[in-house]
Design a protein around this motif. Structure first.
Motif, PDB file in Angstrom:
ATOM      1  N   ILE A 135     -34.368  -0.764  20.138  1.00 35.16           N
ATOM      2  CA  ILE A 135     -34.704  -1.594  18.969  1.00 35.16           C
ATOM      3  C   ILE A 135     -36.305  -1.478  18.748  1.00 35.16           C
ATOM      4  O   ILE A 135     -36.728  -1.915  17.702  1.00 35.16           O
ATOM      5  CB  ILE A 135     -34.447  -3.066  19.268  1.00 35.16           C
ATOM      6  N   ASN A 136     -37.049  -1.024  19.817  1.00 36.55           N
ATOM      7  CA  ASN A 136     -38.458  -0.841  19.663  1.00 36.55           C
ATOM      8  C   ASN A 136     -38.872   0.563  19.312  1.00 36.55           C
ATOM      9  O   ASN A 136     -40.214   1.162  19.063  1.00 36.55           O
ATOM     10  CB  ASN A 136     -39.410  -1.431  20.888  1.00 36.55           C
ATOM     11  N   ALA A 137     -38.069   1.397  19.070  1.00 36.57           N
ATOM     12  CA  ALA A 137     -38.375   2.996  18.669  1.00 36.57           C
ATOM     13  C   ALA A 137     -37.929   3.261  17.398  1.00 36.57           C
ATOM     14  O   ALA A 137     -38.264   4.243  16.683  1.00 36.57           O
ATOM     15  CB  ALA A 137     -37.288   3.813  19.688  1.00 36.57           C
ATOM     16  N   MET A 159     -48.914  -4.660  12.712  1.00 38.41           N
ATOM     17  CA  MET A 159     -48.160  -3.201  12.382  1.00 38.41           C
ATOM     18  C   MET A 159     -48.797  -2.398  13.330  1.00 38.41           C
ATOM     19  O   MET A 159     -50.053  -2.314  13.573  1.00 38.41           O
ATOM     20  CB  MET A 159     -48.736  -2.924  10.945  1.00 38.41           C
ATOM     21  N   ASP A 160     -47.800  -1.505  13.809  1.00 39.95           N
ATOM     22  CA  ASP A 160     -48.182  -0.420  14.687  1.00 39.95           C
ATOM     23  C   ASP A 160     -47.905   1.102  13.814  1.00 39.95           C
ATOM     24  O   ASP A 160     -46.717   1.024  13.328  1.00 39.95           O
ATOM     25  CB  ASP A 160     -47.080  -0.335  15.941  1.00 39.95           C
ATOM     26  N   VAL A 161     -49.123   1.792  14.087  1.00 39.10           N
ATOM     27  CA  VAL A 161     -48.782   3.056  13.225  1.00 39.10           C
ATOM     28  C   VAL A 161     -48.931   4.112  14.125  1.00 39.10           C
ATOM     29  O   VAL A 161     -49.854   4.275  14.826  1.00 39.10           O
ATOM     30  CB  VAL A 161     -49.701   3.219  11.899  1.00 39.10           C
ATOM     31  N   VAL A 162     -48.405   5.028  14.039  1.00 47.67           N
ATOM     32  CA  VAL A 162     -48.248   6.358  15.080  1.00 47.67           C
ATOM     33  C   VAL A 162     -48.411   7.453  14.068  1.00 47.67           C
ATOM     34  O   VAL A 162     -47.755   7.668  12.965  1.00 47.67           O
ATOM     35  CB  VAL A 162     -47.005   6.401  15.903  1.00 47.67           C
ATOM     36  N   GLY A 211     -42.384  -2.957  16.914  1.00 44.33           N
ATOM     37  CA  GLY A 211     -42.240  -4.475  16.690  1.00 44.33           C
ATOM     38  C   GLY A 211     -42.188  -4.744  15.340  1.00 44.33           C
ATOM     39  O   GLY A 211     -41.301  -5.805  14.987  1.00 44.33           O
ATOM     40  N   PHE A 212     -42.798  -4.240  14.390  1.00 48.80           N
ATOM     41  CA  PHE A 212     -43.063  -4.709  12.975  1.00 48.80           C
ATOM     42  C   PHE A 212     -41.605  -4.181  12.351  1.00 48.80           C
ATOM     43  O   PHE A 212     -40.920  -5.102  11.830  1.00 48.80           O
ATOM     44  CB  PHE A 212     -43.954  -4.010  12.268  1.00 48.80           C
TER      45      PHE A 212
END
Ligand code: ATP
Ligand code: MG
Length: 478
Positions: free
Chosen positions: A130-132, A52-55, A38-39
């Motif tokens: 768009i979310n990847a 923020m999403d961090v993988v 999303g960010f």
């Protein structure tokens, strides 16, 4: 090193600082890390975002701890061992950490079997292209956009598309059907045709999703710029009839003796869009959604007259409680507000007729209280005629009602009405115990004020009380 490298997304100084700290921590732990989801999407779209999403390819919780340490003393890490996720809050940013994963789904649940995976595995399990989108936080290619499914092109074309086969994506986790429609409404994007067909084919699977998650997405649709986009898609997808059958009862026009009525479903969508232009308040939008919900149950054809919906305001009010319960929406203040607006939504219209007394105006102020402005907003949104002259006339009529409400409120102060003579005062004056007589005297005073028989003052109310009580052979004890 890293700090001199540009990012492929626009970020504030503070965001850049955090990303550099994450990159450094990941480097020290030897785990490749990426900003994802999303960010990245919202930054590319120029939308405000603070999540923020961090993988990372490794232990997300360990990375979160290291990042928290480097951001300062006493920064808490909330983590969930079973899910392998951790959250760090820093200033107004919320950063989620998770280890890259590969998922496999079972038929009866949206909770997959999860095993550690690569970045690619992780991108494959994302719901939409768009979310990847991911931004590398690795030293070698820091700041670079990684876009395996052409999500950037889809952002540009405003398209919602799944990375893998749509049927599989939606069947694996049916919440994604609600998310697709929510993004379409929120971002004003189009769902790719094959994806939409897959939603229609998998609509029934929404039943395995918890009501809380459905309601969450539904409310995001309600808060989107034009909620009708999402609501109509829910209808066309076949989801609305499962999650909100009362709305479906409003669809369509019945004809009898050559007379039809308006399509209450599409009228309602228009009213929701209208109110959305004037307020971001979720509950006023819900009131617009439910204002005519009592129509199907009260519909009658009256020969010589046409279609009527007598009492749909009161019946609708009752339905609000049931619908709020079903949706697990807040049952106290919010439900009361929506119920009240649904019940009162015809009253201002009745005040646009000629020869309206101050008393009728006072009664509406009394019944609506502080929600009078919301009620007037709902009534104005309820005008959906295509005829410009009519719309203009209706709006002018409401303008007059607003003016009268203002004048009467200024002189009589009814909006937050408190009885000028209270029950306690009545009991003291006549040495009465609590009971019916006290209640009757209280209501007599209220009615006299609302009817304009006496002014809304202590003196007038007290004199009125003595007279009323005298007729009941009561005498003051002091
Ligand atoms: P928003 O924060 O506006 O609700 P978002 O896309 O950030 O939108 P989140 O729920 O925060 O949604 O999820 C973050 C990311 O996790 C998403 O961008 C997506 O990549 C992934 N994601 C979330 N939910 C799902 C899901 N049900 N299926 C697959 N991927 C998902
Ligand atoms: Mg998010």
């Amino acid at each position: 090193m890293i700090s001199s490298k540009p990012l492929d997304i626009p970020c504030s100084l503070q965001e850049r600082k955090v990303l550099e700290k994450i990159a450094l921590a990941a480097h020290e732990l030897g785990v490749p890390a990426y900003l994802i989801g999303g960010f990245v999407r919202d930054k590319l779209l120029g939308r405000r975002t603070k999540d923020m999403d961090v993988v990372c390819v490794g232990d997300g919780i360990a990375l979160a701890h290291k990042v928290a340490e480097s951001l300062g003393n006493n920064i808490a890490v909330n983590f969930f061992k079973t899910y392998g996720t951790a959250q760090v809050k820093w200033n107004d940013l919320e950063i989620e950490f998770v280890g890259a994963r590969k998922e496999s789904y079972r038929q009866e649940s949206r909770n997959p079997e999860v095993v550690a995976g690569t970045l690619e595995d992780d991108q494959n399990r994302r719901d939409f292209t768009i979310n990847a989108l991911a931004i590398s936080l690795k030293e070698a290619n820091y700041g670079t956009l990684l876009d395996p499914f052409n999500g950037l092109a889809d952002l540009d074309k405003k398209i919602i598309r799944t990375p893998l086969a749509p049927a599989q994506t939606f069947s694996d986790d049916p919440l994604r059907m609600m998310r697709a429609i929510r993004f379409a409404s929120q971002l004003q994007f189009t769902i790719e045709a094959t994806a939409f067909t897959a939603i229609q084919e998998n609509a029934e699977r929404i039943r395995i999703i918890s009501q809380e998650r459905i309601t969450d997405e539904f409310n995001k649709i309600m808060l989107s710029p034009k909620p009708s986009v999402g609501l109509d898609l829910l209808y066309k997808a076949g989801l609305l009839k499962i999650i909100f059958p009362q709305m479906i009862d409003m669809v369509g026009v019945e004809m009898y003796e050559g007379k039809g009525h308006k399509d209450n479903f599409y009228h309602t969508l228009q009213v929701v869009d209208n109110i959305a232009e004037n307020t971001r308040d979720l509950w006023l939008r819900w009131a617009a959604l439910l204002h005519d919900i009592g129509k199907p149950a009260t519909k009658k054809f009256e020969p010589g007259h046409g279609w009527t919906f007598h009492g749909h305001d009161a019946v609708g009010g009752k339905m609000v409680t049931r619908i709020f319960t079903r949706f697990k929406l807040p049952l106290h203040d919010k439900m009361k507000l929506v119920k009240k607006l649904v019940e009162l939504h015809l009253r201002p219209i009745s005040l646009t007729k000629e020869n309206i007394t101050d008393s009728a105006i006072r009664r509406l102020l009394f019944d609506a209280g502080d929600d009078i402005d919301g009620l007037m907003m709902l009534c104005e949104a309820d005008i959906t005629s295509k005829n410009k002259t009519k719309v203009k006339r209706y709006l002018e009529n409401f303008e007059l009602v607003r003016k009268r409400l203002k004048e009467v409120e200024e002189s009589d102060r009814i909006r937050n009405w408190q009885p000028p003579v209270t029950g306690e005062m009545i009991m003291e004056t006549f040495a009465l115990q609590p009971g019916r007589i006290v209640g009757d005297l209280k209501s007599a005073i209220r009615e006299a004020i609302l009817d304009g028989e006496i002014p809304n003052t202590y003196e007038a109310a007290y004199a009125f009380l003595l007279k009323k009580a005298g007729a009941l052979n009561l005498t003051p004890v002091k």
